[in-house]
Each structure stands twice: as C-alpha cells, then as structure tokens.
Design an enzyme around this catalytic site. Structure first.
Site, PDB file in Angstrom:
ATOM      1  N   TYR A  72     -30.523   1.275  54.712  1.00  0.00           N
ATOM      2  CA  TYR A  72     -29.600   2.524  54.504  1.00  0.00           C
ATOM      3  C   TYR A  72     -28.233   2.230  55.323  1.00  0.00           C
ATOM      4  O   TYR A  72     -27.290   2.396  54.768  1.00  0.00           O
ATOM      5  CB  TYR A  72     -30.228   3.608  55.223  1.00  0.00           C
ATOM      6  CG  TYR A  72     -29.770   4.988  54.835  1.00  0.00           C
ATOM      7  CD1 TYR A  72     -29.862   5.803  53.709  1.00  0.00           C
ATOM      8  CD2 TYR A  72     -28.424   5.473  55.882  1.00  0.00           C
ATOM      9  CE1 TYR A  72     -29.245   6.737  53.497  1.00  0.00           C
ATOM     10  CE2 TYR A  72     -27.992   6.366  55.470  1.00  0.00           C
ATOM     11  CZ  TYR A  72     -28.007   7.489  54.625  1.00  0.00           C
ATOM     12  OH  TYR A  72     -27.477   8.449  54.142  1.00  0.00           O
ATOM     13  N   PHE A 124      -3.614   6.982  35.966  1.00  0.00           N
ATOM     14  CA  PHE A 124      -4.431   7.093  35.132  1.00  0.00           C
ATOM     15  C   PHE A 124      -5.188   8.587  35.194  1.00  0.00           C
ATOM     16  O   PHE A 124      -4.872   9.254  36.081  1.00  0.00           O
ATOM     17  CB  PHE A 124      -5.838   6.030  35.651  1.00  0.00           C
ATOM     18  CG  PHE A 124      -6.725   6.090  34.729  1.00  0.00           C
ATOM     19  CD1 PHE A 124      -6.860   5.702  33.589  1.00  0.00           C
ATOM     20  CD2 PHE A 124      -8.150   6.347  35.286  1.00  0.00           C
ATOM     21  CE1 PHE A 124      -7.755   5.696  32.591  1.00  0.00           C
ATOM     22  CE2 PHE A 124      -9.012   6.622  34.397  1.00  0.00           C
ATOM     23  CZ  PHE A 124      -9.241   6.136  33.025  1.00  0.00           C
ATOM     24  N   ASP A 125      -5.672   8.838  34.098  1.00  0.00           N
ATOM     25  CA  ASP A 125      -6.100  10.344  34.003  1.00  0.00           C
ATOM     26  C   ASP A 125      -7.343  10.816  35.109  1.00  0.00           C
ATOM     27  O   ASP A 125      -6.776  11.998  35.442  1.00  0.00           O
ATOM     28  CB  ASP A 125      -6.861  10.546  32.566  1.00  0.00           C
ATOM     29  CG  ASP A 125      -7.978   9.797  32.174  1.00  0.00           C
ATOM     30  OD1 ASP A 125      -8.236   8.731  32.869  1.00  0.00           O
ATOM     31  OD2 ASP A 125      -8.502  10.005  30.970  1.00  0.00           O
ATOM     32  N   ASP A 215      -3.658   1.708  43.294  1.00  0.00           N
ATOM     33  CA  ASP A 215      -4.677   1.770  42.377  1.00  0.00           C
ATOM     34  C   ASP A 215      -5.353   0.394  41.947  1.00  0.00           C
ATOM     35  O   ASP A 215      -4.385  -0.128  40.808  1.00  0.00           O
ATOM     36  CB  ASP A 215      -4.611   2.830  41.184  1.00  0.00           C
ATOM     37  CG  ASP A 215      -5.925   3.089  40.290  1.00  0.00           C
ATOM     38  OD1 ASP A 215      -6.555   1.974  40.291  1.00  0.00           O
ATOM     39  OD2 ASP A 215      -5.959   3.896  39.577  1.00  0.00           O
ATOM     40  N   ALA A 217      -7.662  -1.475  40.177  1.00  0.00           N
ATOM     41  CA  ALA A 217      -8.730  -1.358  39.152  1.00  0.00           C
ATOM     42  C   ALA A 217      -8.790  -2.934  38.366  1.00  0.00           C
ATOM     43  O   ALA A 217      -9.555  -3.430  38.244  1.00  0.00           O
ATOM     44  CB  ALA A 217      -8.885  -0.327  38.007  1.00  0.00           C
ATOM     45  N   LYS A 258     -13.949  -2.960  36.740  1.00  0.00           N
ATOM     46  CA  LYS A 258     -13.287  -3.722  35.682  1.00  0.00           C
ATOM     47  C   LYS A 258     -12.995  -5.037  36.459  1.00  0.00           C
ATOM     48  O   LYS A 258     -14.000  -5.963  36.110  1.00  0.00           O
ATOM     49  CB  LYS A 258     -11.566  -3.062  35.820  1.00  0.00           C
ATOM     50  CG  LYS A 258     -11.618  -1.667  35.048  1.00  0.00           C
ATOM     51  CD  LYS A 258     -12.058  -0.482  35.701  1.00  0.00           C
ATOM     52  CE  LYS A 258     -11.635   0.736  35.041  1.00  0.00           C
ATOM     53  NZ  LYS A 258     -12.398   1.922  35.534  1.00  0.00           N
ATOM     54  N   HIS A 450     -10.904  15.235  26.939  1.00  0.00           N
ATOM     55  CA  HIS A 450     -11.155  14.125  25.991  1.00  0.00           C
ATOM     56  C   HIS A 450     -12.738  13.677  26.141  1.00  0.00           C
ATOM     57  O   HIS A 450     -13.394  13.364  25.072  1.00  0.00           O
ATOM     58  CB  HIS A 450     -10.166  12.978  25.980  1.00  0.00           C
ATOM     59  CG  HIS A 450     -10.245  12.361  27.488  1.00  0.00           C
ATOM     60  ND1 HIS A 450      -9.667  12.669  28.499  1.00  0.00           N
ATOM     61  CD2 HIS A 450     -10.634  10.787  27.806  1.00  0.00           C
ATOM     62  CE1 HIS A 450      -9.821  11.995  29.458  1.00  0.00           C
ATOM     63  NE2 HIS A 450     -10.405  10.882  29.003  1.00  0.00           N
TER      64      HIS A 450
HETATM   65  N1  F0G Z   1      -7.826   3.969  37.789  1.00  0.00           N
HETATM   66  C1  F0G Z   1      -7.611   3.261  36.699  1.00  0.00           C
HETATM   67  C2  F0G Z   1      -6.387   2.409  36.388  1.00  0.00           C
HETATM   68  C3  F0G Z   1      -8.673   3.190  35.712  1.00  0.00           C
HETATM   69  O1  F0G Z   1      -8.358   2.574  34.645  1.00  0.00           O
HETATM   70  C4  F0G Z   1      -9.795   3.836  35.936  1.00  0.00           C
HETATM   71  C5  F0G Z   1     -10.917   3.920  35.038  1.00  0.00           C
HETATM   72  C6  F0G Z   1      -9.823   4.657  37.059  1.00  0.00           C
HETATM   73  C7  F0G Z   1      -8.972   4.534  38.040  1.00  0.00           C
HETATM   74  C8  F0G Z   1     -11.126   5.568  37.563  1.00  0.00           C
HETATM   75  O2  F0G Z   1     -12.262   4.524  37.580  1.00  0.00           O
HETATM   76  O3  F0G Z   1     -13.971   4.845  36.141  1.00  0.00           O
HETATM   77  O4  F0G Z   1     -14.560   3.757  37.896  1.00  0.00           O
HETATM   78  O5  F0G Z   1     -13.971   6.349  38.006  1.00  0.00           O
HETATM   79  N2  F0G Z   1     -10.927   3.556  33.626  1.00  0.00           N
HETATM   80  C9  F0G Z   1     -11.809   3.447  32.835  1.00  0.00           C
HETATM   81  C10 F0G Z   1     -11.083   3.108  31.353  1.00  0.00           C
HETATM   82  C11 F0G Z   1     -12.675   4.643  32.422  1.00  0.00           C
HETATM   83  O6  F0G Z   1     -11.615   3.250  30.433  1.00  0.00           O
HETATM   84  O7  F0G Z   1      -9.973   2.606  31.390  1.00  0.00           O
HETATM   85  P1  F0G Z   1     -13.734   5.025  37.296  1.00  0.00           P
END
Ligand code: F0G
Length: 458
Positions: A72, A124-125, A215, A217, A258, A450
């Site tokens: 843990y 990102f969204d 960010d 990713a 990613k 979406h």
């Molecule tokens: N930031 C970026 C640039 C992303 O592309 C994503 C996720 C996230 C944050 C959020 O991360 O999914 O681990 O919670 N992108 C995916 C996509 C969902 O399909 O591009 P997450």
C-alpha cells in the site's frame, strides 16, 4: 537501393480481429445512436479511436507486471517509477495518479480558482473541462498557422507570444495561476512545440513571475520532432532534449497512456514543494495514497519501463514513420489531410472532404460514421461535437477546423492494416458528392458531451 526502415521489434502475441459486413455495421452504429464511443470493440475491425492506453507493451514491460510490488505504501514499483520520472525530467516531487485527467483534477484543485485565466496552446478537452468546471477560463494562444490545415509549419503547437502577452497584460497577475504548454498539442493535430518556443514562453513566465506547466502526454514524440526539425538539437539524444524541455517547467502532468506506453496510468511531477504538499491531500482524497495514486504496483513498474522505451530514438522513429506513412498515402490518394502530419495521428480535413454537409449537421462526425460503416474503422470526431457548447451562451462552439482523427496506437497495427485505412478513406472520398445530410442531436450531457452524445440521422 536504400533498405526500407523496419520496426525495431517483432510480434510475440496476437489478438484476433472480428470481421463484419457493411450491413452489420449499419445496424450496430444506429443502435449506438451514431456515437462511435458506444460501440463495443468486437464490432470494430481497426480501432483508431485513440492512441491512449491502446499500445502494445514490450516483453520487458510484461516482466515488470510480474515484478510489481503491491504494498500500500512505499512500494518498490513506486520508487522505480519515481526514479525514472526524476531521471527523465529532473523534477524532484512526484505523485502517481490513475490517468491524465486525474492528475489535472488533483493539480488544478491546488492551482485553479474561480475567475482564473489559464493561457496555453489549445488545451485538451479534459484540461479545459477541469478549468471550466472550476469557473475559470482556458485561453487559447496557439499560433494562427495551427488553424490552417494547408500551412506547413514545423511547430504548429507553438504559442503566439504576442497573444500570450496580451492576455498577461490585460489581466491582474493573481488571476493567472500558471501558463501551460501541451506537448505535443493534441487539439491542433498532435503538433509539436519547439524548444525555441518553450524558451520564449519560459522567459515571459519568468519576467511576469508566472509558473509554467506542461501537459506532457506525448512529450517523447515532441522531443523527436525537436531533434528532426530544430537544427540545434540534431545531434542530441532524445533524453537530452527531454531533460532540456523540462528544465523550463515548474511542473508537469502526464497521461501515461500515451508516451508511457501503458494501458493505464498518469502522474504529476513538480519543482515546488508547496504545490506538491497541496497535491498530496487531494491525491489521497481522489486517487489513493501518495505512493500509488490509483495505480497498482505492477502498472507503475510497467510504466517506468515504458517511459524508458518511449524515449529511445529507434522506437520513436518507427512510431512517427508509421503515422506519417498513413498521411503520405492519403495525400497520394487525394484525401485532404492536415499538414504537417502530427506525432500520434493523421487528421482528415472534413471541411474539405464533405463540404456539402452543413457544419450545423456535424460533417466530421458524418465522415467518422461513414468510415465505420464502409470499413469497420473507428476514428474520432475532433470538431463541433467535441468543441462543446459555450458555457455562457450554451450555443454550439464551431471550431476553426472540423477534423476526423485517425489516432494510431503504439506498436499495434501492421503496415497492411494502415494501408487498408488509406484505401477506405479514398473510396469514401470518391463518392463524397452523394453525402448531403448529416446528423442532429437527440441527447447530450452538459459538459464533455462527445463521449455520450446520442445522434440521429437527418
Ligand atoms: N492531455 C492530453 C494532451 C491528452 O491527449 C489527454 C487524453 C489528456 C490530457 C487526458 O488524459 O485520458 O489519461 O485522462 N487524450 C486521449 C486522446 C483521451 O484520445 O487523445 P487521460
């Protein structure tokens, strides 16, 4: 004759693809309310919905699964992951989370207050969602070139520093908790940010006393493009470039699904101990104890190894080349695609592909649906549906680009499967003049609609 490049790996395990017919798929997509997220994966032949969590782990990563320490608190797997993140980023404070948006939730709980402004390059969204959910505003300062799919700019993810300065100068300093860079910038097509731009933005941040967050990713793909396209870095290793990138950041959050090449995971890495301390409380409330944050030990071990593999040049070269192969083939076949090609996906320009469908009828979604029906390929709309409604006026926000994203999972599909995708898009393009009607909304959620939207055919 020059030998063609080959993938630096071979296949040890395979997963079957279920074949289906056009008739099946017409029925299935109707039952799914014309939302590709509602399809079960056995109804999809080639899944390009996302490159997130869909890559193939290596034998070394699978061996980490067996080595996972599930204690843990203070597990060896946590220490392994922390050590790797510190080695790659030199950011000393580390918190695991279960994925990227969870990291956003934890970090923004500390940093973002009502009425704040968060400037950045096309957030990102989920990032924008977490900002707007806190009644703050995400301001897009990306360079204008990013929104013209025919312009060939090497770093379309860059921030326009004059736009950024305007935001800084027209707001009180205490309203801007941080400036952020998404590397690579997903929302404008997986486009990279140059190190020159990172330095310029960092210089502005320092001058105004505002922290800079990434960010990250797809940080490794971003580093690959820096190596390829910025002369100063052509002889540097990917890991040297990564270290330099993060040297300008006060902190970062990452969706490890990613460039961590794992199916689940994320983290926050920080330079500031006070921010770290703030995050620990929210991490314990939302994610789990600070040494696992919603991840199992085995997943943390696999992620540590994945981060190492993702920053190897041979892997990145083959990864980006496969994505660009699809882009080049589409171009040869006359299909309008966004330029230059991004790191993780090829984006079809639906405004040019299906101009006969009114934008109010979601032409990019119409194309994604047709691609599924014709060939069983699942892609994703990056257009009006994803752009959501304006939080104030509740009107549809029409983005500057209507795109269909073909995201390529890492180390997952063969070149012949990629070729199948290219030919399917060409065949639909050849009959595009027949498509005149799109879709209307039957039901939608108030935010991030979406994922769950229900549509019907007009
Ligand atoms: N930031 C970026 C640039 C992303 O592309 C994503 C996720 C996230 C944050 C959020 O991360 O999914 O681990 O919670 N992108 C995916 C996509 C969902 O399909 O591009 P997450």
């Amino acid at each position: 004759m020059k030998l063609p490049y080959i993938e630096p790996y071979k296949i040890k395990m395979v997963e079957s693809i279920q074949r289906s017919t056009i008739e099946h798929r017409k029925q299935w997509i109707k039952e799914a309310d014309y939302n590709l997220f509602n399809l079960s994966s056995d109804k999809v032949m080639i899944d390009l919905l996302t490159d997130s969590g869909t890559g193939a782990m290596s034998d070394h990563q699978w061996s980490e699964i067996m080595l996972g320490d599930e204690s843990y608190a203070g597990s060896k797997s946590f220490l392994k992951l922390k050590e790797m993140v510190v080695k790659l980023t030199d950011l000393p404070f580390f918190i695991p989370t279960h994925q990227g948006r969870a990291a956003e939730n934890v970090l923004f709980s500390v940093l973002v207050k009502e009425g704040d402004i968060v400037p950045g390059n096309a957030h990102f969204d989920t990032t924008k969602g977490h900002i707007e959910f806190r009644h703050a505003t995400a301001v897009d300062c990306t360079i204008d070139e990013a929104y013209d799919s025919s312009v060939n700019h090497p770093f379309k993810g860059n921030i326009d520093t004059s736009k950024l300065l305007k935001v800084i100068e027209s707001n009180p300093r205490d309203k801007i908790p941080f400036i952020m860079l998404t590397i690579t910038c997903n929302s404008v097509g997986g486009q990279p940010v140059s190190l020159k731009n990172i330095r310029e933005v960092s210089e502005i941040c320092n001058r105004h006393g505002i922290p800079l967050y990434f960010d990250s990713a797809r940080f490794a793909e971003n580093a690959f493009f820096i190596k390829e396209r910025e002369d100063e870095f052509k002889d540097k290793t990917i890991r040297e470039i990564v270290l330099e990138m993060f040297s300008y950041a006060d902190g970062t959050w990452m969706s490890a699904k990613k460039d961590g090449i794992v199916n689940m995971g994320g983290f926050i890495a920080l330079r500031d101990e006070d921010v770290f301390k703030g995050c620990t409380t929210y991490n314990i409330m939302y994610e789990g104890f600070i040494t696992y944050g919603g991840m199992s030990g085995r997943d943390m071990g696999a992620l540590a190894r994945g981060l190492w593999e993702a920053t190897e040049y041979d892997y990145l070269e083959s990864r980006v080349r496969q994505v660009h192969y699809l882009g080049r083939r589409l171009e040869e076949l006359g299909v309008p695609v966004q330029h230059p090609f991004g790191g993780h996906a090829i984006y079809v320009d639906a405004d040019k592909y299906l101009p006969n469908i009114p934008k109010e009828e979601f032409r990019a979604q119409a194309l994604a649906i047709e691609l599924y029906i014709v060939a069983g390929i699942r892609a994703v709309e990056i257009g009006t549906i994803q752009a959501d409604r304006d939080p104030e006026t509740r009107e549809n926000r029409y983005p500057k680009l209507e795109l269909v994203r073909l995201a390529i999972p890492r180390r997952t599909y063969s070149l012949s499967q990629i070729e199948y995708v290219a030919v399917a898009l060409k065949n639909i393009y050849d009959t595009r003049h027949k498509a005149k009607k799109g879709y209307r909304i039957k039901w939608e959620a108030p935010i991030m609609r979406h994922f769950t939207i229900k549509l019907e055919k007009i």
